[in-house]
Design a protein around this motif. Structure first.
Motif, PDB file in Angstrom:
ATOM      1  N   GLU A   3       0.830  -1.207   0.000  1.00 21.24           N
ATOM      2  CA  GLU A   3       0.000   0.000   0.000  1.00 21.24           C
ATOM      3  C   GLU A   3       0.865   1.257   0.000  1.00 21.24           C
ATOM      4  O   GLU A   3       0.533   2.250  -0.658  1.00 21.24           O
ATOM      5  CB  GLU A   3      -0.929   0.015   1.215  1.00 21.24           C
ATOM      6  N   LYS A   4       1.966   1.202   0.714  1.00 21.22           N
ATOM      7  CA  LYS A   4       2.850   2.373   0.777  1.00 21.22           C
ATOM      8  C   LYS A   4       3.425   2.700  -0.600  1.00 21.22           C
ATOM      9  O   LYS A   4       3.437   3.865  -1.023  1.00 21.22           O
ATOM     10  CB  LYS A   4       3.977   2.125   1.788  1.00 21.22           C
ATOM     11  N   ARG A  30      -5.903   2.135   3.583  1.00 22.50           N
ATOM     12  CA  ARG A  30      -6.190   1.201   4.664  1.00 22.50           C
ATOM     13  C   ARG A  30      -5.275  -0.010   4.482  1.00 22.50           C
ATOM     14  O   ARG A  30      -5.231  -0.616   3.408  1.00 22.50           O
ATOM     15  CB  ARG A  30      -7.652   0.772   4.594  1.00 22.50           C
ATOM     16  N   ILE A  31      -4.571  -0.389   5.540  1.00 24.28           N
ATOM     17  CA  ILE A  31      -3.680  -1.548   5.439  1.00 24.28           C
ATOM     18  C   ILE A  31      -4.271  -2.790   6.097  1.00 24.28           C
ATOM     19  O   ILE A  31      -3.839  -3.901   5.831  1.00 24.28           O
ATOM     20  CB  ILE A  31      -2.273  -1.243   5.991  1.00 24.28           C
ATOM     21  N   MET A  36      -4.472   2.444   9.088  1.00 25.18           N
ATOM     22  CA  MET A  36      -4.246   3.137   7.831  1.00 25.18           C
ATOM     23  C   MET A  36      -2.867   3.762   7.864  1.00 25.18           C
ATOM     24  O   MET A  36      -2.266   3.954   8.929  1.00 25.18           O
ATOM     25  CB  MET A  36      -5.295   4.230   7.604  1.00 25.18           C
ATOM     26  N   ILE A  37      -2.355   4.069   6.694  1.00 26.55           N
ATOM     27  CA  ILE A  37      -1.155   4.896   6.580  1.00 26.55           C
ATOM     28  C   ILE A  37      -1.561   6.166   5.849  1.00 26.55           C
ATOM     29  O   ILE A  37      -2.391   6.142   4.952  1.00 26.55           O
ATOM     30  CB  ILE A  37      -0.004   4.187   5.837  1.00 26.55           C
ATOM     31  N   ILE A  38      -0.975   7.288   6.264  1.00 29.35           N
ATOM     32  CA  ILE A  38      -1.295   8.583   5.673  1.00 29.35           C
ATOM     33  C   ILE A  38      -0.010   9.389   5.536  1.00 29.35           C
ATOM     34  O   ILE A  38       0.948   9.194   6.303  1.00 29.35           O
ATOM     35  CB  ILE A  38      -2.326   9.341   6.546  1.00 29.35           C
ATOM     36  N   THR A  39       0.029  10.257   4.558  1.00 30.39           N
ATOM     37  CA  THR A  39       1.209  11.087   4.366  1.00 30.39           C
ATOM     38  C   THR A  39       1.464  11.949   5.602  1.00 30.39           C
ATOM     39  O   THR A  39       0.538  12.445   6.242  1.00 30.39           O
ATOM     40  CB  THR A  39       1.046  11.998   3.142  1.00 30.39           C
ATOM     41  N   VAL A  54       2.728   7.938   8.018  1.00 28.68           N
ATOM     42  CA  VAL A  54       2.470   7.703   9.433  1.00 28.68           C
ATOM     43  C   VAL A  54       1.367   6.665   9.542  1.00 28.68           C
ATOM     44  O   VAL A  54       0.377   6.725   8.816  1.00 28.68           O
ATOM     45  CB  VAL A  54       2.036   9.001  10.143  1.00 28.68           C
ATOM     46  N   GLU A  55       1.540   5.713  10.444  1.00 24.81           N
ATOM     47  CA  GLU A  55       0.519   4.699  10.670  1.00 24.81           C
ATOM     48  C   GLU A  55      -0.428   5.164  11.766  1.00 24.81           C
ATOM     49  O   GLU A  55      -0.008   5.793  12.737  1.00 24.81           O
ATOM     50  CB  GLU A  55       1.176   3.375  11.063  1.00 24.81           C
ATOM     51  N   CYS A  56      -1.697   4.843  11.592  1.00 20.21           N
ATOM     52  CA  CYS A  56      -2.706   5.349  12.520  1.00 20.21           C
ATOM     53  C   CYS A  56      -3.780   4.294  12.754  1.00 20.21           C
ATOM     54  O   CYS A  56      -4.203   3.606  11.812  1.00 20.21           O
ATOM     55  CB  CYS A  56      -3.331   6.623  11.944  1.00 20.21           C
TER      56      CYS A  56
END
Length: 219
Positions: A3-4, A30-31, A36-39, A54-56
């Motif tokens: 995903e990244k 969404r992983i 999720m990962i977001i910029t 950043v993972e959240c």
């Protein structure tokens, strides 16, 4: 492909094709069901690398790692919480789309094949400051009813079940906005596809699986 890496490729594509500019905009994926990962904040999408995310946790909003997440993280969390089918979110301010977001001009979906499918469901929210809880709440409220949400005087957020489909949705939106504007400038009268033909296309053509959403948009 991870995903990244998909998001890295998407960021490069958006910048190369004038679908994003500068450090504006943010993208996520969404992983798994609750991550999720977001910029990260301040990232430049043309130069995204493996360390720019950043993972959240989706349910709690807890951030993992030392980098600061995008200030629009609450907006992304709201969408993922409302839409289990959403796997990727792209927020940007493409020129023509943003021009329409700053006006009352309608965005037509009855123009060609891709607009019939990708632009079927568009919602609108009023202007709220970027990163504010008010914006996140407005987006969250509309998320069950649309796959594209226009943010007045700001830009757009699109989401779909893959990064590539979200990218196609955004690109189709920008293409349609450009076409509508160019037609107005040139005095060309656009001919819309009849509603019964649109309905037949969406229900019977098997172009792509249709997303059946509730029709409760805030215009």
């Amino acid at each position: 492909m991870s995903e990244k890496q998909q998001l890295i490729n998407a960021g490069h594509y958006l910048m190369s094709n004038q679908l994003a500019w500068g450090t504006s905009g943010n993208i996520s994926a969404r992983i798994n069901s609750n991550q999720m990962i977001i910029t990260a904040s301040g990232t430049y999408m043309a130069d995204l690398g493996q360390d720019d995310f950043v993972e959240c946790q989706i349910d709690t909003g807890q951030i993992e790692g030392r980098r600061k997440a995008s200030k629009e993280t609450p907006m992304h969390l709201g969408i993922y919480r409302q839409r289990e089918d959403a796997k990727a979110i792209l927020h940007s301010s493409p020129f023509y789309t943003t021009l329409f977001a700053c006006s009352n001009e309608p965005i037509l979906s009855e123009l060609f094949v891709e607009t019939m499918y990708y632009l079927e469901d568009i919602a609108y929210v009023d202007y709220y400051h970027p990163g504010s809880q008010e914006l996140a709440d407005a987006i969250t409220e509309q998320a069950p009813y649309a796959n594209i949400i226009i943010m007045r005087n700001h830009g757009v957020v699109v989401f779909d079940d893959s990064v590539s489909e979200a990218q196609m949705r955004l690109e189709t939106l920008e293409m349609a906005c450009r076409m509508i504007l160019k037609a107005k400038e040139s005095g060309v009268q656009l001919k819309k596809i009849p509603q019964e033909t649109v309905k037949s296309f969406l229900e019977d053509s098997f172009y792509k699986p249709r997303k059946n959403l509730n029709k409760k948009f805030s215009i």
